[in-house]
Enzyme design. Sequence first.
Site, PDB file in Angstrom:
ATOM      1  N   PHE A  39      52.237   5.598  32.552  1.00 55.12           N
ATOM      2  CA  PHE A  39      52.524   4.903  31.422  1.00 55.12           C
ATOM      3  C   PHE A  39      52.741   5.837  30.373  1.00 55.12           C
ATOM      4  O   PHE A  39      52.142   6.883  30.131  1.00 55.12           O
ATOM      5  CB  PHE A  39      51.127   4.115  31.141  1.00 55.12           C
ATOM      6  CG  PHE A  39      51.304   3.027  30.329  1.00 55.12           C
ATOM      7  CD1 PHE A  39      52.077   2.073  30.619  1.00 55.12           C
ATOM      8  CD2 PHE A  39      50.460   3.069  29.029  1.00 55.12           C
ATOM      9  CE1 PHE A  39      52.001   0.951  29.422  1.00 55.12           C
ATOM     10  CE2 PHE A  39      50.774   2.060  28.189  1.00 55.12           C
ATOM     11  CZ  PHE A  39      51.322   0.932  28.393  1.00 55.12           C
ATOM     12  N   ASP A  82      44.267   6.233  36.897  1.00 58.39           N
ATOM     13  CA  ASP A  82      44.494   5.195  35.510  1.00 58.39           C
ATOM     14  C   ASP A  82      44.594   3.904  36.455  1.00 58.39           C
ATOM     15  O   ASP A  82      45.409   3.652  37.321  1.00 58.39           O
ATOM     16  CB  ASP A  82      45.617   5.367  34.866  1.00 58.39           C
ATOM     17  CG  ASP A  82      45.792   4.216  33.736  1.00 58.39           C
ATOM     18  OD1 ASP A  82      45.139   3.124  33.781  1.00 58.39           O
ATOM     19  OD2 ASP A  82      46.175   4.848  32.472  1.00 58.39           O
ATOM     20  N   TYR A 133      42.189  -5.860  29.501  1.00 58.88           N
ATOM     21  CA  TYR A 133      43.130  -7.100  29.302  1.00 58.88           C
ATOM     22  C   TYR A 133      43.869  -7.354  29.894  1.00 58.88           C
ATOM     23  O   TYR A 133      44.571  -8.483  29.740  1.00 58.88           O
ATOM     24  CB  TYR A 133      43.571  -6.823  27.621  1.00 58.88           C
ATOM     25  CG  TYR A 133      44.407  -5.565  27.388  1.00 58.88           C
ATOM     26  CD1 TYR A 133      45.568  -5.703  27.770  1.00 58.88           C
ATOM     27  CD2 TYR A 133      43.912  -4.601  26.659  1.00 58.88           C
ATOM     28  CE1 TYR A 133      46.577  -4.708  27.677  1.00 58.88           C
ATOM     29  CE2 TYR A 133      44.829  -3.550  26.449  1.00 58.88           C
ATOM     30  CZ  TYR A 133      46.118  -3.481  26.920  1.00 58.88           C
ATOM     31  OH  TYR A 133      47.069  -2.540  26.665  1.00 58.88           O
ATOM     32  N   LYS A 134      43.916  -7.069  30.939  1.00 56.95           N
ATOM     33  CA  LYS A 134      45.081  -7.501  32.033  1.00 56.95           C
ATOM     34  C   LYS A 134      44.463  -8.240  33.018  1.00 56.95           C
ATOM     35  O   LYS A 134      44.018  -9.379  33.061  1.00 56.95           O
ATOM     36  CB  LYS A 134      45.700  -6.257  32.774  1.00 56.95           C
ATOM     37  CG  LYS A 134      46.474  -5.533  31.559  1.00 56.95           C
ATOM     38  CD  LYS A 134      47.265  -4.080  31.903  1.00 56.95           C
ATOM     39  CE  LYS A 134      48.156  -3.480  30.974  1.00 56.95           C
ATOM     40  NZ  LYS A 134      48.078  -2.050  31.075  1.00 56.95           N
ATOM     41  N   ARG A 145      59.819  -8.330  34.716  1.00 52.74           N
ATOM     42  CA  ARG A 145      58.648  -8.238  35.328  1.00 52.74           C
ATOM     43  C   ARG A 145      57.903  -9.522  35.439  1.00 52.74           C
ATOM     44  O   ARG A 145      57.636 -10.188  34.606  1.00 52.74           O
ATOM     45  CB  ARG A 145      57.736  -7.281  34.786  1.00 52.74           C
ATOM     46  CG  ARG A 145      57.172  -6.160  35.316  1.00 52.74           C
ATOM     47  CD  ARG A 145      56.310  -5.178  34.569  1.00 52.74           C
ATOM     48  NE  ARG A 145      55.617  -5.551  33.183  1.00 52.74           N
ATOM     49  CZ  ARG A 145      54.664  -4.914  32.711  1.00 52.74           C
ATOM     50  NH1 ARG A 145      54.180  -3.757  33.271  1.00 52.74           N
ATOM     51  NH2 ARG A 145      54.051  -5.373  31.721  1.00 52.74           N
TER      52      ARG A 145
HETATM   53  C1  LIG Z   1      48.158  -1.077  29.854  1.00 51.02           C
HETATM   54  C2  LIG Z   1      47.927   0.357  30.212  1.00 51.02           C
HETATM   55  C3  LIG Z   1      47.486   0.892  29.297  1.00 51.02           C
HETATM   56  C4  LIG Z   1      46.746   0.518  28.270  1.00 51.02           C
HETATM   57  O1  LIG Z   1      46.298   1.383  27.147  1.00 51.02           O
HETATM   58  P1  LIG Z   1      45.612   0.839  25.767  1.00 51.02           P
HETATM   59  O2  LIG Z   1      45.254   2.126  25.167  1.00 51.02           O
HETATM   60  O3  LIG Z   1      44.171   0.304  26.327  1.00 51.02           O
HETATM   61  O4  LIG Z   1      46.381  -0.053  25.122  1.00 51.02           O
HETATM   62  C5  LIG Z   1      47.125   2.351  29.746  1.00 51.02           C
HETATM   63  N1  LIG Z   1      47.593   2.944  30.721  1.00 51.02           N
HETATM   64  C6  LIG Z   1      48.351   2.043  31.916  1.00 51.02           C
HETATM   65  C7  LIG Z   1      48.654   2.610  32.947  1.00 51.02           C
HETATM   66  C8  LIG Z   1      48.346   0.684  31.421  1.00 51.02           C
HETATM   67  O5  LIG Z   1      48.910  -0.019  32.342  1.00 51.02           O
END
Ligand SMILES: *Cc1c(COP(=O)(O)O)cnc(C)c1O
Length: 412
Positions: free
Chosen positions: A125, A200, A225-226, A374
């Site tokens: 990410f 992660d 939040y997912k 997606r």
């Molecule tokens: C959604 C996601 C995040 C989110 O990061 P926040 O700082 O909590 O907004 C981070 N890493 C990955 C791989 C994600 O999919």
Amino acid sequence: MTKLSQIAADLDRADPLRPFRDRFALPDGIVYLDGNSLGAMPVAVRSAMDDFLQREWGDRLIRGWNDGWWELPTRLGDQIGRLIGASPGETLVCDNTTTNLYKLAWAVCSSTTRNGPIVTDDQNFPSDLYILREVAERTGRELVIVPTDGLQTRMSDVEPHIGGASLLALSLVAFKSGALLDGSSWTRFAHDRGVPILWDLSHAVGVVSVAMADWRADFAVGCCYKHLHGGPGAPAFLSVRSDRIGRLQNPIPGWFGHADPFAMSPAYAPEPGIRRFLTGSPPIAALMAMTAGVDLVEEAGIQAIRAKSERMTAFAVDAWETELRPLGFELSSPANAGERGSHVTLGHPSALAISRRLTQRGVIPDFRPPNGLRLGFAPLYNSYGDIVRGVEAIKEAMVSHDEVAEPRGPVT
Ligand SMILES: *Cc1c(COP(=O)(O)O)cnc(C)c1O
């Protein structure tokens, strides 16, 4: 399509998780295929928040801290710990994933005599890449971003770069392709080379089987939040194997991570356990809002959730093969259900326009550049029928030349 609809109806009838759909506040007429970006709202959030506002904050005032607020980051942490196979006392809910990654990556790099690179891959990410680069620079290391085929990271991709590394940081489920790595083999791969691993789990927690303790994985961060349905901007979590906690320092030490916060001592002394990674006051209202979602996941059980998730992505890929492949969509996710998380990405040159058209018609996916549509499947509230309706809507979007309203904000 009639055959697909028939199969979907049969699968839905036999779905043991079907009753959970009513536990979410989904608007009528919406097919929500973006739970991997923001999970739907559990109905029970309303009463939890009412209770918090009236009885706790309203009536109990400051006394609320001694009625359970204080323990909330570790109580929720242990609950999430059970979902990822960590032992009690290893998991903490705080901050956001990005900040937690900074805290752990910095702590690891600052506590080791190894000074080799931090290694990650090009599927990680973007926020993770920014943080890992920052930590590398601040601790005098290099960041190696291993190139992959964009679909699935192989150990042979990483092998040439991992010798002497300080840390291997990877996403268990890749946010674009949805590729799921084998956590056990990858953790062993890193350890056999003397390298600690940081997972992660953002796209994995709540929907994929994770076994931190069995894998002997060192560190993890993840998003609530997912697939934990914690609400927009819900606090995230971090997890550290217990034998490593004592050696790690929080780069943002604050009074909530102090061994004795109310001694009000001018000198910082870290709490012995995982709470040392707290900084300031936790966002109690946001923590309260996320309890319902985590409870639902625990009630349904990861095994049942994962079983349905695999079946859903397999059904979606079958539907792509017969209905969408002929229209020029390519599969940008692994072909095997066992190697996927809970979303499927379809590549198409017009993916952004298609995604907007779908959203306008009440079918909500998302778009990831350069050309990915997606489709996320949340086993607790999506049905197989939703997948059929999603595929139908994509086909309609291909032949429609409706004016598409410009999106109203920055989020795609
Ligand atoms: C959604 C996601 C995040 C989110 O990061 P926040 O700082 O909590 O907004 C981070 N890493 C990955 C791989 C994600 O999919």
